[in-house]
Design a protein around this motif. Sequence first.
Motif, PDB file in Angstrom:
ATOM      1  N   TYR A   1      50.361  40.809  52.662  1.00 34.99           N
ATOM      2  CA  TYR A   1      48.954  40.505  52.388  1.00 34.99           C
ATOM      3  C   TYR A   1      48.083  41.737  52.645  1.00 34.99           C
ATOM      4  O   TYR A   1      47.232  42.100  51.827  1.00 34.99           O
TER       5      TYR A   1
ATOM      6  N   TYR B   1      38.033  38.455  47.617  1.00 36.64           N
ATOM      7  CA  TYR B   1      38.369  37.337  46.718  1.00 36.64           C
ATOM      8  C   TYR B   1      37.220  37.071  45.752  1.00 36.64           C
ATOM      9  O   TYR B   1      37.421  36.933  44.546  1.00 36.64           O
TER      10      TYR B   1
ATOM     11  N   PHE C   1      45.694  36.690  44.849  1.00 40.82           N
ATOM     12  CA  PHE C   1      45.178  37.203  46.119  1.00 40.82           C
ATOM     13  C   PHE C   1      44.971  36.053  47.105  1.00 40.82           C
ATOM     14  O   PHE C   1      45.397  36.116  48.256  1.00 40.82           O
TER      15      PHE C   1
ATOM     16  N   TRP D   1      52.851  39.491  43.268  1.00 41.05           N
ATOM     17  CA  TRP D   1      52.023  40.344  44.129  1.00 41.05           C
ATOM     18  C   TRP D   1      52.360  41.816  43.926  1.00 41.05           C
ATOM     19  O   TRP D   1      51.486  42.669  43.956  1.00 41.05           O
TER      20      TRP D   1
END
Length: 134
Positions: A41, A74, A91, A120
Amino acid sequence: MSCKILRMMTTAPYIGKSDNNWDVGEALLEDYPESATNRLYYSLFQIVYWWAVKNRKYTETPGIVAQNKHMRMYEILLSEFKGSELYANKFKKLKNMREQADYEPEGINKDRLSAGLENWRSMRAEFIKLCSCD
């Protein structure tokens, strides 16, 4: 000199940090999916963040809490890629998994994390290209 080292020297440090976090995330995936989720992430966040800063979509505000910065990335993805929420959805999915990995007692399903890995990876690669173009 490796491409990764050259990139760290010639571009924003966020790309190098993103590279390092991605490598660590992939290395941890099999045995430590929670830690892998966190690193993957942050790798994606760092490259999206750099893209947003570089393209003047985001500017630092003194005193902004990190949580708001993550939510802001975001929102920027949603607004900048109208008609295609694909980036924002990818995301957010990884962001939600990272929050679960970091704050919830139940673990991350390694298969679920692995299943999203290519999505991703490709998003990160696209943003690296976007950051590399001047």
